[in-house]
Enzyme design. Sequence first.
Site, PDB file in Angstrom:
ATOM      1  N   HIS A 122     -72.101  12.310 -71.082  1.00 25.32           N
ATOM      2  CA  HIS A 122     -71.783  10.936 -70.414  1.00 25.32           C
ATOM      3  C   HIS A 122     -72.348  10.006 -70.961  1.00 25.32           C
ATOM      4  O   HIS A 122     -73.705   9.749 -71.279  1.00 25.32           O
ATOM      5  CB  HIS A 122     -72.137  11.207 -69.095  1.00 25.32           C
TER       6      HIS A 122
ATOM      7  N   ASP B 144     -72.467   5.906 -70.756  1.00 19.43           N
ATOM      8  CA  ASP B 144     -71.959   4.346 -69.922  1.00 19.43           C
ATOM      9  C   ASP B 144     -71.624   3.418 -71.090  1.00 19.43           C
ATOM     10  O   ASP B 144     -72.535   3.252 -72.086  1.00 19.43           O
ATOM     11  CB  ASP B 144     -73.448   3.928 -69.308  1.00 19.43           C
TER      12      ASP B 144
ATOM     13  N   ASP C  90     -69.085   9.849 -62.486  1.00 24.10           N
ATOM     14  CA  ASP C  90     -70.452   9.075 -62.303  1.00 24.10           C
ATOM     15  C   ASP C  90     -69.758   7.723 -61.772  1.00 24.10           C
ATOM     16  O   ASP C  90     -69.938   6.758 -62.455  1.00 24.10           O
ATOM     17  CB  ASP C  90     -71.217   8.846 -63.420  1.00 24.10           C
TER      18      ASP C  90
ATOM     19  N   HIS D 201     -67.597   1.353 -64.605  1.00 21.72           N
ATOM     20  CA  HIS D 201     -68.465   1.648 -63.429  1.00 21.72           C
ATOM     21  C   HIS D 201     -69.847   1.242 -63.259  1.00 21.72           C
ATOM     22  O   HIS D 201     -70.640   1.554 -62.130  1.00 21.72           O
ATOM     23  CB  HIS D 201     -68.237   3.168 -62.919  1.00 21.72           C
TER      24      HIS D 201
END
Length: 1030
Positions: A259, A261, A371, A576
Amino acid sequence: MAALVLKNRRATLERAEKFVSPVYFTDVNLRGRLFGANCPVESLSCFLTESRISYETAVNGDFTAAKVGDSFGPTWWTSWFRVTFSIPQEWKGKEVHFVWESEGEAMVWRNSSPVQGLTKEGEKMSYILSENLTDEEAHSVELYVELACNGLFGAGQGSMIAPPDPQCKFTLHKAELVVFNRDVHELLTDFEIITDMAKYIGTENQRSYQALYTANKMVNACDVADPATFAEARRFADAFLQQKNGESQHVVHAMGHCHIDSAWLWPYEETIRKCARSWVSVLRLMEKNPSFVFTCSQAQQLEWVKSWYPGLYAEIQEYAEKGQFIVVGGTWVEMDGNLPSGESMVRQFLQGQAFFQQEFGRHCAEFWLPDTFGYSAQLPQIMKGCGITRFLTQKLSWNLVNEFPHHTFFWEGIDGSRVLTHFPPGNSYEMHGKVEELLNTVKNNKDKGRVNHSAFLFGFGDGGGGPTQEMLDRLHRMQNTDGLPRVQLSTPDTFFSALEGDTTMLCTWAGELFLELHNGSYTTQAKIKKGNRKCECILRSIEIVSSLAAVQKDGFQYPSSQLQQLWRLLLLNQFHDVLPGTCIQSVVEDAVKYYEEIQSNGDKLLKEAIQCLLGGCVQETGRNVNVLNTLPWERTEVISMPRLEGEEVLALIKVPSVGFATVTSPMVPPHPVIVTVQEGGSVTMENGILRVEFDSLGRMTSLLHLLYKRETVPEGSHGNQFVLFDDVPLYWDAWDVMDYHLETRKPMLQGLQPVEVVCPGGVRGSIRHTLRVSDTSRIRQEVTLDACCPYVKFKTEVEWHEAHKFLKVEFPTTVHSPNATYEIQFGHIQRPTHRNTSWDWARYEVWGHKWADLSEHGFGVALLNDCKYGYSVHRNVMTLSLLRSPKSPDATADMGQHQFTYAIMPHTGSLQEANVIQFAYNINYPLHIVPAGPGVCASSTWSAFSIQSPAVVLETIKQAENKNKALVIRLYESHGSTVETWLHTSLPIKQAIWCDLLEKPLTAKCCSINDSRIELSFTPFQIRTLLLLL
C-alpha cells in the site's frame, strides 16, 4: 545419555529466542553468523540536490568524497552516491551482497537501470550482487545510490504524524560488501517459525509443546561455529514443519501487497520514487520466486512510473503478462470513500479501468480500497455499474466503539445492489508472514464455519516497501503445517472465486460502512474541501456546455484531452489522505495548486463553450443578458445583471432546464422582499414565503414559514448560532474529533459590528454583521433573502487563527424526528438523531454532501451548503461543521481566510415534495450570466433537455469516451421511489441505448424515441446511463 529437558517452559522458550536474537548474544548465537567475510567499498562519493532529478542528470553531477558516518540533508533533498568496489577473488562460490544501511529511502542503480529499493524501515538493506560468485561475473562494479532524505513515513519531528522537521539529517551507517550465509538464513527462518508456534499457538494445544521441544533440540544440535551441524538442526525442523494439516483446516490466501499512499506525510513527487523503489524490489523477488504474486492498485501510480521509469514499467508489464504482477481495484487512485461526488466516483473507475485495460489488458473485477475512512452506501451500485462484483477493505477494524460483525459478507447499497465483500481477518493490509498473524487471521474471523477462506496481504505499506524474501520464505514453510492454517500463495481472482463457491451462509449488511473514527476528516483543510466541490461543479458545467456546443454549432471541438487531464488532477486530489485533509503542508499546497489549475483552465474552456453556444462575446456589456442553466429543471432566481455604466442591477429571472434564456426585462416579484429594522437593533426580512428575524448578533430569533404558519426556531433558542469547541483528540490530530469535544461547547456571543442593512428590499433583502471569535479570529457574514426564494442564505467570511478549536453553526428547530436525512452520492440516507445504542452515539459527527434534512410528517427543515461535508443532527438541533485547527501533520491547517455559504430552508411536505435536492444543487451551480450581443432585443429561451419527474436528476452530459458523434447522459432517481417518466430533448438524437457506467452498451436494443421523448423507468436510487447517437 542426553540430559532430560526440564519442564521450564519460559526458560526453554527464551533459550530458543535468544539463540536467534538480533540483540542478545550475537557474538555466540546463530543470528551473528548471518554474514561472513566483509570488505569496504573502494570509492564513495556523493552530491546533494534539492530537486528530484533523473538518473541521466545525476550521473553528471559534481561528486565529492563521502564516507560512512556522514549525514546528508536537509529534509526532502536527495543525495546521489557513486560507489565503486571490487569483489575479492576468494569469495568465489559465495553469495555476495552489497550492504547499504542508512536512514532515508534509497534506490540502487546499475547500468543505468534501477535494480533495488533499500530502506531500513522496510527491512531491505542489501542488494544481491551474486548468488554464487563465478569467475565470469563482473568483480569490479560501479553502482549509483539515490538516497531520498526522508524516511518511509516522511520526517515527522518527534512523532510519525508531527509536521516534518525541515532540517532533518540522514546518516549513512554502512556501505560494504559481505558474504551472505544462505544456510544460516534458512535455519534462522526455521527457528523463527517454530519458536513462534511454541509461543503463540497456546499452552492448551500440544502442538505448542511439540514446537517448543523441537526448537530446543535444534539449539542443542547446532554449533554456530561449525556449519556442518546445521543440517541436523534443519532435519529436526523439516520433520516438524512437514507434519500436515487436516482437510478441514482454514485456507489463508497470501498475496503480496504494498500500500503506497499517493501523498500523505510526503509530497506527490516523492510517491513516484516510492513506487519505483517498491516495485523494482518486487520484480527482484519475482525473479527468484515464480509462484510469488503481487497485487497493485491505483492507475495513477502506474502512469507515473510509466512516465518517469519507462524501463521499469516495461518489466512490470512483462511480469503482468506472466500473471505475477496483478493490477487490482479499477480506480485512478484509492480515493476517499465518503466525500467525492457520485460522478467523481464513477470517473475514478472510468479512468482507472480504461488505463488497466489499455496498459495491461485487464478489467478489474474487484474494488480494492483497504485504507479509507468509511464507505458510501452508494458504492455497491457504482461498483456493479463498472463491472465489479467484489470488494476488499479492512479499515473498519479501526472502529473506536463497535466491532463490525462480519469479515465475509454481502454489502447491499441503497438501491439494493449487492457485492461480495471481504475484510482480511488479520485486520491489516501489511502482514509480515508471521505465525502470530496467521493464527490471528483464523482467531479473529467472525465467519468461521460459514467460509473457509481468508485473504492475507503481506508487505510493508503506507510508505511503500512491499514484501521481502524473508516473508516469502516463512510463508513457503507454513503452506501446510499442522497447528497453523493452510497457506496458499494466491491471486484475488482465486481467492474470491473460492468464496463464491458457496455463499449460502453469508450475511448481508445493508447501508453505509461507517468508520467510527477519523470523523474530523470531514472538515479538516477547508480549502481542499472547497476546491474539491468547486472543481467537481466546474467540470460538470464544462462537459454539459461543451456537449451542447458540439451538437449545436459546427466547428466546435469538444475538449476531450483537456477535460481528461483536469479530471485526472481532481481524481488524484481525492486520494484518501488528501481530500480528507490528513496530510502535510506541502501536499496541501500541491492540492490547492491543482485545484487552481483546474479552475483556471476550466474557466477558459467554459467561456469558450458558452461563447460558441450563445454567440456574442463574454466581455460585452449591455442591457440584455443571456442566462445559462446547466441544471435539469427550470429556475427562478435573482441575478446581478451587468450594465454599460459598470454598475450591476439585481433582477428576478426565469431560465429553462439545461438551456438558456435571453433576458431583456426582469420579472416583477409577486411579493417583494420587505426589510424592517426593529428597536434594539434586530432586523426582520420577509418575502411572502418566509419571515425571518435576527438579533443584533446576527442570530435567528424567528424563522416563520408563512404559507404553513409554522415557526421553525424554538422559543428561547437561536438559529445561526456559532459555537466553538475544544478539539483535542487522543492521537490522530487532523483525523479525529472525539465525542468528548461536545462537552466543551462555547457560544460565540461577542459582536464586533452589529447587524446593518445592506440591501433594503425589493428583489433582495440582506444584512451584514461581524462576530469576534478570539483576539485573532472573527466571522463576517452577509445574510440574504431573495424574492421567490424558500431559503435564507448566509454568505460567510472567517479570519481563522486558532489552535485545536472546532467552529460549527447550530440551527435548533421545532421539528421532532428520530432520523435525519443526508445527501450522499446519487441519493441520500437516514441516520438516527438519538443516541439509544452505541451504534447511534458513535455517529456524533457524520458526513453528507450538499444538504441535510430533518423532517416530521408534513414539515421539515433543510440545511444546505456550497462546500462543507461535516454534520451533526442531535434531537432537534441541526449543526454544520465549519472549521477545525489541528496542528499535525500540518501545523498551518486551516489558518487564514475562508469563504463559504450555507442556507436554512424550512419547508412543507417531505424534502422530496419541497424540492430540497434541487435547491441544494442551485446553491452549488450558480447561473452563468453572459451579456447578449448588441442586436438582441427580444426575450427568448432554449432547452436541450427536460425531465417530466422531479425525482430524476440529469447529473451528467458528456461526449462518449470511445464513440464519435455520441453523447453520454447519466441520470439517477433521487427520491427513493419507483418512477416512470420521460426525457425530452431538442437535440437531433438518432438512437438511444442503455449502457453501464463505463459506457458499454447493456443491450443491442435501442430505446424508443417518440416526439423527441425517451421513456424512462427507475427503481429507488437507481443510476442509469444513456448513450445518445447523433
